[in-house]
Scaffold this active site. Structure first.
Site, PDB file in Angstrom:
ATOM      1  N   ASN A  66      -9.847   8.923  -2.799  1.00  0.00           N
ATOM      2  CA  ASN A  66     -10.720   8.762  -4.116  1.00  0.00           C
ATOM      3  C   ASN A  66     -11.248   7.473  -4.206  1.00  0.00           C
ATOM      4  O   ASN A  66     -10.829   6.427  -3.392  1.00  0.00           O
ATOM      5  CB  ASN A  66     -10.072   9.236  -5.125  1.00  0.00           C
ATOM      6  CG  ASN A  66      -9.039   8.347  -5.783  1.00  0.00           C
ATOM      7  OD1 ASN A  66      -9.128   7.200  -5.965  1.00  0.00           O
ATOM      8  ND2 ASN A  66      -7.836   8.827  -5.678  1.00  0.00           N
ATOM      9  N   HIS A  72     -11.035  14.389 -10.752  1.00  0.00           N
ATOM     10  CA  HIS A  72     -10.207  15.589 -11.214  1.00  0.00           C
ATOM     11  C   HIS A  72     -10.525  15.548 -12.716  1.00  0.00           C
ATOM     12  O   HIS A  72     -10.928  14.876 -13.330  1.00  0.00           O
ATOM     13  CB  HIS A  72      -8.688  15.151 -11.267  1.00  0.00           C
ATOM     14  CG  HIS A  72      -8.031  15.467  -9.866  1.00  0.00           C
ATOM     15  ND1 HIS A  72      -6.905  14.358  -9.559  1.00  0.00           N
ATOM     16  CD2 HIS A  72      -7.870  16.579  -9.050  1.00  0.00           C
ATOM     17  CE1 HIS A  72      -6.475  15.174  -8.307  1.00  0.00           C
ATOM     18  NE2 HIS A  72      -7.169  16.276  -8.053  1.00  0.00           N
ATOM     19  N   ASP A  84      -8.733  16.160 -15.091  1.00  0.00           N
ATOM     20  CA  ASP A  84      -8.042  15.322 -16.211  1.00  0.00           C
ATOM     21  C   ASP A  84      -8.374  13.785 -16.393  1.00  0.00           C
ATOM     22  O   ASP A  84      -7.624  12.946 -17.098  1.00  0.00           O
ATOM     23  CB  ASP A  84      -6.433  15.592 -16.169  1.00  0.00           C
ATOM     24  CG  ASP A  84      -5.834  14.849 -14.507  1.00  0.00           C
ATOM     25  OD1 ASP A  84      -6.719  14.282 -13.926  1.00  0.00           O
ATOM     26  OD2 ASP A  84      -4.697  15.145 -14.626  1.00  0.00           O
ATOM     27  N   ALA A 130      -4.299   4.083  -7.419  1.00  0.00           N
ATOM     28  CA  ALA A 130      -4.305   5.435  -6.584  1.00  0.00           C
ATOM     29  C   ALA A 130      -5.163   6.354  -7.358  1.00  0.00           C
ATOM     30  O   ALA A 130      -5.474   7.455  -6.827  1.00  0.00           O
ATOM     31  CB  ALA A 130      -2.987   5.679  -6.315  1.00  0.00           C
ATOM     32  N   CYS A 138      -1.827  12.184 -15.190  1.00  0.00           N
ATOM     33  CA  CYS A 138      -1.536  12.687 -13.752  1.00  0.00           C
ATOM     34  C   CYS A 138      -0.287  12.517 -13.339  1.00  0.00           C
ATOM     35  O   CYS A 138       0.360  13.081 -12.446  1.00  0.00           O
ATOM     36  CB  CYS A 138      -2.221  11.480 -12.684  1.00  0.00           C
ATOM     37  SG  CYS A 138      -4.241  11.575 -13.315  1.00  0.00           S
TER      38      CYS A 138
HETATM   39  N1  ARG Z   1      -4.269   9.563  -5.305  1.00  0.00           N
HETATM   40  C1  ARG Z   1      -4.115  10.696  -5.809  1.00  0.00           C
HETATM   41  C2  ARG Z   1      -5.287  11.594  -5.339  1.00  0.00           C
HETATM   42  O1  ARG Z   1      -6.268  11.291  -5.182  1.00  0.00           O
HETATM   43  C3  ARG Z   1      -4.422  10.388  -7.437  1.00  0.00           C
HETATM   44  C4  ARG Z   1      -4.328  11.852  -8.198  1.00  0.00           C
HETATM   45  C5  ARG Z   1      -4.297  11.815  -9.628  1.00  0.00           C
HETATM   46  N2  ARG Z   1      -3.904  12.913 -10.422  1.00  0.00           N
HETATM   47  C6  ARG Z   1      -4.496  13.427 -11.192  1.00  0.00           C
HETATM   48  N3  ARG Z   1      -3.960  14.575 -11.709  1.00  0.00           N
HETATM   49  N4  ARG Z   1      -5.987  12.879 -11.485  1.00  0.00           N
HETATM   50  O2  ARG Z   1      -5.118  12.863  -5.271  1.00  0.00           O
END
Ligand code: ARG
Length: 299
Positions: free
Chosen positions: A43, A189, A191, A279, A285
Site C-alpha cells: 500500500n 481498506h 476502516d 505499514a 487495524c
Molecule cells: N500493511 C498492511 C496491509 O497493507 C496494513 C493493514 C492495515 N489494516 C487495516 N485494517 N486497514 O495489508
C-alpha cells in the site's frame, strides 16, 4: 474455555443499549508486534518505509494501546509468527459474529500465509468457519464494518476486497451488506476512512469514496448523524478508531475533530501509533472485535 468466557454479570444489570452497551465487555483480538516490520510494499504508506519501523518504539505504542483497551475490554491474543510482519493487523484476520467467522482470503500474496494461523486461532476458540470461495478476496474487518444500530455491514471494495464479497457476507450473517467503492489508494481498506459509531453515528472521509457510494451513505444516514472529516485528519488515521467501553481510541485527531466528537457524545482518547502507520495501519487495524448479536448477549 474459562479464559475467553464473558465476565459474569449479575441479574440486576440493566438491559444493554442496542449499540455500544456499557454493560457488556467487548472481546478484542490482538497480535503482539514481536515480528513487526515493513519489509514489502502493498500500500502507498509502505513506500520508502522498508526497514524503517523502530521495533522498540512500535512495541511501546502497541503496549499503550493494549493497556487502554484492557481497562474495559477482554483481550485475546493470536501468537505472532516469524516472517509475517503484518499479522499485528488482526482486523484483517476475518469477520466474526457470535460463533461464526469468515476468514480472510487476502488479495496480496504477501499476506496469504497468515490465513492458516488465523484459522487455527479461531478454531481453537471454538468458532465455526463459514465456507468461502478461494477466488474471492476478502480482507476481514478491514473492509467489513458492522453497524449495530442499523443491523447491517458496511463493506468496502476496490483495492483489497472483491465487490462479490458483500452478497456472500449477507447470506452468511443474515443481515444486509452495503457496498461502498474506495477510490483513493491511501485509503485502501474501509476502516482507514470510515467508522460506524454507536447510536448510528458515522465518521468518514468523503474523498475516499466514489459519488455513488457517497449517495448510499447519505441515503442510510441522516446529515445530523454524519461526521465528515477533513483530509488532514484522515491522513492521521482518525477514522481508524476503536470504540470500546464508552471511549473512542485513535492515533490522532485535530482539536476541531475532537470537539465535534465530544459534541456528538464520544470521548476521544489519543494514543500515538506512528510506527504502525508506516505499514498503513493504526488503532482499528491492530484490533479485531468479536461481534456479539443481541441474542447472543442476552444468553
Ligand atoms: N500493511 C498492511 C496491509 O497493507 C496494513 C493493514 C492495515 N489494516 C487495516 N485494517 N486497514 O495489508
Amino acid at each position: 474455555d474459562i479464559s475467553s468466557a464473558p465476565a459474569p454479570r449479575s441479574k440486576a444489570t440493566p438491559k444493554p443499549r442496542s449499540s455500544a452497551p456499557m454493560t457488556t465487555r467487548d472481546r478484542i483480538v490482538m497480535c503482539a508486534p514481536d515480528h513487526y516490520c515493513v519489509d514489502y510494499v502493498i500500500n502507498p504508506w509502505m513506500e520508502h518505509q522498508i526497514g524503517q519501523a523502530d521495533l522498540a518504539r512500535a512495541r511501546k505504542e502497541w503496549d499503550a494501546l493494549r493497556s487502554l483497551l484492557a481497562q474495559r475490554a477482554e483481550l485475546l491474543f493470536v501468537r505472532p509468527e516469524p516472517g509475517l510482519p503484518d499479522m499485528v493487523f488482526t482486523a484483517n484476520a476475518g469477520l466474526a459474529f457470535d460463533r461464526t467467522v469468515v476468514l480472510a482470503r487476502f488479495m496480496t500474496e504477501e499476506r496469504r500465509p497468515e490465513e492458516p494461523f488465523f484459522q487455527a486461532f479461531f478454531e481453537a476458540q471454538g468458532f465455526s468457519v463459514a465456507p468461502w470461495p478461494d477466488e474471492i478476496p476478502f480482507e476481514g474487518a478491514g473492509d467489513a464494518l458492522p453497524d449495530a444500530k442499523r443491523e447491517l455491514i458496511w463493506c468496502g471494495h476496490g483495492w483489497r476486497t472483491s465487490p462479490e464479497a458483500p452478497p456472500l457476507l449477507e447470506a452468511i450473517f443474515d443481515r444486509p451488506a452495503v457496498s461502498l467503492r474506495l477510490v483513493d489508494p491511501r485509503f485502501y481498506h474501509l476502516d482507514t476512512c470510515f467508522c460506524p459509531l454507536s447510536d448510528g453515528w458515522l465518521m468518514y472521509y468523503p474523498g475516499a469514496f466514489d459519488a455513488e457510494s457517497l449517495e448510499t451513505i447519505a441515503r442510510l444516514a441522516p446529515p445530523e448523524r454524519r461526521l465528515e472529516i477533513q483530509l488532514a485528519d484522515a491522513l492521521h488515521f482518525a477514522c481508524n478508531a476503536v470504540e470500546s467501553g464508552g471511549r473512542l481510541i485513535l492515533n490522532e485527531a485535530s482539536a476541531g475533530l475532537q470537539h465535534r466528537l465530544r459534541e456528538a457524545g464520544f470521548e476521544p482518547m489519543l494514543t500515538p501509533l506512528g510506527e504502525f502507520i508506516k505499514a498503513g495501519g493504526a488503532a482499528k487495524c491492530l484490533t479485531l472485535k468479536l461481534n456479539a448479536t443481541r441474542m447472543e448477549e442476552a444468553r
